[in-house]
Design a protein around this motif. Structure first.
Motif, PDB file in Angstrom:
ATOM      1  N   ALA A 132       6.599 -16.443 -16.467  1.00 32.83           N
ATOM      2  CA  ALA A 132       6.616 -15.077 -15.952  1.00 32.83           C
ATOM      3  C   ALA A 132       5.216 -14.531 -15.684  1.00 32.83           C
ATOM      4  O   ALA A 132       4.946 -13.987 -14.608  1.00 32.83           O
ATOM      5  N   LEU A 133       4.299 -14.672 -16.651  1.00 29.35           N
ATOM      6  CA  LEU A 133       2.946 -14.144 -16.457  1.00 29.35           C
ATOM      7  C   LEU A 133       2.217 -14.870 -15.333  1.00 29.35           C
ATOM      8  O   LEU A 133       1.482 -14.245 -14.563  1.00 29.35           O
ATOM      9  N   ALA A 134       2.412 -16.181 -15.234  1.00 27.35           N
ATOM     10  CA  ALA A 134       1.771 -16.935 -14.155  1.00 27.35           C
ATOM     11  C   ALA A 134       2.272 -16.446 -12.801  1.00 27.35           C
ATOM     12  O   ALA A 134       1.495 -16.322 -11.844  1.00 27.35           O
ATOM     13  N   LYS A 135       3.557 -16.172 -12.709  1.00 29.71           N
ATOM     14  CA  LYS A 135       4.122 -15.681 -11.442  1.00 29.71           C
ATOM     15  C   LYS A 135       3.590 -14.293 -11.105  1.00 29.71           C
ATOM     16  O   LYS A 135       3.204 -14.030  -9.954  1.00 29.71           O
ATOM     17  N   ILE A 136       3.547 -13.423 -12.091  1.00 28.48           N
ATOM     18  CA  ILE A 136       3.025 -12.068 -11.869  1.00 28.48           C
ATOM     19  C   ILE A 136       1.552 -12.134 -11.480  1.00 28.48           C
ATOM     20  O   ILE A 136       1.102 -11.478 -10.535  1.00 28.48           O
ATOM     21  N   GLY A 137       0.782 -12.954 -12.200  1.00 30.87           N
ATOM     22  CA  GLY A 137      -0.638 -13.110 -11.897  1.00 30.87           C
ATOM     23  C   GLY A 137      -0.880 -13.674 -10.510  1.00 30.87           C
ATOM     24  O   GLY A 137      -1.815 -13.271  -9.815  1.00 30.87           O
ATOM     25  N   SER A 138      -0.005 -14.594 -10.086  1.00 34.26           N
ATOM     26  CA  SER A 138      -0.124 -15.166  -8.740  1.00 34.26           C
ATOM     27  C   SER A 138       0.081 -14.102  -7.673  1.00 34.26           C
ATOM     28  O   SER A 138      -0.638 -14.055  -6.672  1.00 34.26           O
ATOM     29  N   VAL A 139       1.063 -13.241  -7.893  1.00 32.69           N
ATOM     30  CA  VAL A 139       1.326 -12.158  -6.940  1.00 32.69           C
ATOM     31  C   VAL A 139       0.154 -11.177  -6.920  1.00 32.69           C
ATOM     32  O   VAL A 139      -0.271 -10.716  -5.854  1.00 32.69           O
ATOM     33  N   LEU A 140      -0.413 -10.888  -8.092  1.00 36.33           N
ATOM     34  CA  LEU A 140      -1.581 -10.004  -8.150  1.00 36.33           C
ATOM     35  C   LEU A 140      -2.776 -10.615  -7.417  1.00 36.33           C
ATOM     36  O   LEU A 140      -3.489  -9.920  -6.687  1.00 36.33           O
ATOM     37  N   ALA A 141      -2.994 -11.925  -7.591  1.00 38.76           N
ATOM     38  CA  ALA A 141      -4.092 -12.601  -6.904  1.00 38.76           C
ATOM     39  C   ALA A 141      -3.886 -12.580  -5.382  1.00 38.76           C
ATOM     40  O   ALA A 141      -4.829 -12.353  -4.619  1.00 38.76           O
ATOM     41  N   LEU A 142      -2.659 -12.810  -4.964  1.00 37.23           N
ATOM     42  CA  LEU A 142      -2.349 -12.754  -3.534  1.00 37.23           C
ATOM     43  C   LEU A 142      -2.567 -11.342  -2.987  1.00 37.23           C
ATOM     44  O   LEU A 142      -3.158 -11.162  -1.913  1.00 37.23           O
ATOM     45  N   ALA A 143      -2.129 -10.343  -3.741  1.00 39.41           N
ATOM     46  CA  ALA A 143      -2.324  -8.956  -3.316  1.00 39.41           C
ATOM     47  C   ALA A 143      -3.809  -8.614  -3.232  1.00 39.41           C
ATOM     48  O   ALA A 143      -4.250  -7.918  -2.313  1.00 39.41           O
ATOM     49  N   SER A 144      -4.594  -9.127  -4.171  1.00 39.20           N
ATOM     50  CA  SER A 144      -6.038  -8.904  -4.152  1.00 39.20           C
ATOM     51  C   SER A 144      -6.670  -9.482  -2.891  1.00 39.20           C
ATOM     52  O   SER A 144      -7.494  -8.826  -2.235  1.00 39.20           O
ATOM     53  N   MET A 145      -6.275 -10.695  -2.534  1.00 41.83           N
ATOM     54  CA  MET A 145      -6.847 -11.317  -1.329  1.00 41.83           C
ATOM     55  C   MET A 145      -6.353 -10.610  -0.064  1.00 41.83           C
ATOM     56  O   MET A 145      -7.114 -10.456   0.897  1.00 41.83           O
ATOM     57  N   ALA A 146      -5.096 -10.184  -0.069  1.00 35.29           N
ATOM     58  CA  ALA A 146      -4.565  -9.452   1.086  1.00 35.29           C
ATOM     59  C   ALA A 146      -5.317  -8.128   1.261  1.00 35.29           C
ATOM     60  O   ALA A 146      -5.676  -7.748   2.388  1.00 35.29           O
ATOM     61  N   LEU A 147      -5.575  -7.436   0.158  1.00 41.93           N
ATOM     62  CA  LEU A 147      -6.327  -6.180   0.224  1.00 41.93           C
ATOM     63  C   LEU A 147      -7.750  -6.435   0.721  1.00 41.93           C
ATOM     64  O   LEU A 147      -8.268  -5.678   1.555  1.00 41.93           O
ATOM     65  N   PHE A 148      -8.379  -7.503   0.243  1.00 41.97           N
ATOM     66  CA  PHE A 148      -9.721  -7.844   0.710  1.00 41.97           C
ATOM     67  C   PHE A 148      -9.713  -8.101   2.217  1.00 41.97           C
ATOM     68  O   PHE A 148     -10.591  -7.618   2.940  1.00 41.97           O
ATOM     69  N   THR A 149      -8.733  -8.836   2.688  1.00 40.75           N
ATOM     70  CA  THR A 149      -8.616  -9.110   4.118  1.00 40.75           C
ATOM     71  C   THR A 149      -8.503  -7.811   4.903  1.00 40.75           C
ATOM     72  O   THR A 149      -9.175  -7.616   5.921  1.00 40.75           O
ATOM     73  N   PHE A 150      -7.679  -6.888   4.422  1.00 39.29           N
ATOM     74  CA  PHE A 150      -7.523  -5.593   5.075  1.00 39.29           C
ATOM     75  C   PHE A 150      -8.849  -4.829   5.101  1.00 39.29           C
ATOM     76  O   PHE A 150      -9.239  -4.268   6.134  1.00 39.29           O
ATOM     77  N   VAL A 151      -9.557  -4.808   3.969  1.00 40.95           N
ATOM     78  CA  VAL A 151     -10.834  -4.090   3.888  1.00 40.95           C
ATOM     79  C   VAL A 151     -11.846  -4.677   4.864  1.00 40.95           C
ATOM     80  O   VAL A 151     -12.565  -3.941   5.556  1.00 40.95           O
ATOM     81  N   VAL A 152     -11.900  -6.009   4.961  1.00 36.68           N
ATOM     82  CA  VAL A 152     -12.839  -6.644   5.884  1.00 36.68           C
ATOM     83  C   VAL A 152     -12.501  -6.268   7.328  1.00 36.68           C
ATOM     84  O   VAL A 152     -13.385  -5.912   8.109  1.00 36.68           O
ATOM     85  N   PHE A 153     -11.223  -6.333   7.677  1.00 33.05           N
ATOM     86  CA  PHE A 153     -10.824  -5.950   9.040  1.00 33.05           C
ATOM     87  C   PHE A 153     -11.104  -4.476   9.302  1.00 33.05           C
ATOM     88  O   PHE A 153     -11.512  -4.095  10.402  1.00 33.05           O
ATOM     89  N   ARG A 154     -10.882  -3.659   8.312  1.00 32.01           N
ATOM     90  CA  ARG A 154     -11.053  -2.213   8.495  1.00 32.01           C
ATOM     91  C   ARG A 154     -12.523  -1.806   8.599  1.00 32.01           C
ATOM     92  O   ARG A 154     -12.881  -0.944   9.401  1.00 32.01           O
ATOM     93  N   HIS A 155     -13.367  -2.393   7.772  1.00 36.19           N
ATOM     94  CA  HIS A 155     -14.758  -1.939   7.686  1.00 36.19           C
ATOM     95  C   HIS A 155     -15.773  -2.881   8.313  1.00 36.19           C
ATOM     96  O   HIS A 155     -16.905  -2.474   8.560  1.00 36.19           O
ATOM     97  N   GLY A 156     -15.420  -4.137   8.520  1.00 34.23           N
ATOM     98  CA  GLY A 156     -16.397  -5.092   9.044  1.00 34.23           C
ATOM     99  C   GLY A 156     -17.441  -5.425   7.999  1.00 34.23           C
ATOM    100  O   GLY A 156     -17.362  -4.984   6.855  1.00 34.23           O
ATOM    101  N   LEU A 157     -18.432  -6.167   8.394  1.00 37.98           N
ATOM    102  CA  LEU A 157     -19.498  -6.583   7.482  1.00 37.98           C
ATOM    103  C   LEU A 157     -20.769  -5.816   7.794  1.00 37.98           C
ATOM    104  O   LEU A 157     -21.218  -5.789   8.945  1.00 37.98           O
ATOM    105  N   GLY A 158     -21.312  -5.188   6.777  1.00 40.73           N
ATOM    106  CA  GLY A 158     -22.607  -4.550   6.908  1.00 40.73           C
ATOM    107  C   GLY A 158     -22.612  -3.191   7.575  1.00 40.73           C
ATOM    108  O   GLY A 158     -23.672  -2.691   7.906  1.00 40.73           O
TER     109      GLY A 158
END
Length: 130
Positions: free
Chosen positions: A96-122
């Motif tokens: 259960a914890l591994a599954k929850i943690g996996s979803v959290l890690a995926l959500a973290s990377m998805a959020l990072f992807t959104f932030v990069v697209f939204r703000h660009g680099l620099g």
């Protein structure tokens, strides 16, 4: 509160230190059963957090956004939940914890992807993303 890039780097450094200590312990005991959990601690806990911290250090607009703080908390939670979750799954105590943690890690990377697209680099406040 400290700049989000600093939080990512400090937390990543702590996770790296813990990962190194754990790796030495595994080597000393010749028991590498939990290597997958150790690997995720190093990969997400140090490498990903260092990459995220670098991005936010180079992108003040993104770092100033509310999403940056949420991203930090989400990434930290993913490590804190996923690593013990993998260890529990390996030991046969449930996934259960591994599954929850996996979803959290995926959500973290998805959020990072959104932030990069939204703000660009620099980008600076008041400028358009590249």
């Amino acid at each position: 509160m400290k700049h989000v890039a600093t939080r990512f780097f400090i937390t990543g450094a702590i996770f790296a230190l813990l990962g190194m200590i754990w790796g030495i312990q595994m080597s000393a005991t010749h028991d590498h059963t939990l290597s997958p959990a150790h690997g995720h601690l190093n990969l997400i806990g140090f490498v990903a957090m260092a990459v995220f911290g670098t991005f936010y250090a180079l992108s003040p607009t993104a770092a100033a956004s509310r999403l940056a703080g949420i991203h930090y908390l989400l990434t930290t939670a993913s490590v804190v939940v996923l690593v013990p979750g993998i260890a529990l799954a390996i030991s046969g105590s449930g996934e259960a914890l591994a599954k929850i943690g996996s979803v959290l890690a995926l959500a973290s990377m998805a959020l990072f992807t959104f932030v990069v697209f939204r703000h660009g680099l620099g980008t600076q406040p008041g400028t358009q993303p590249q």
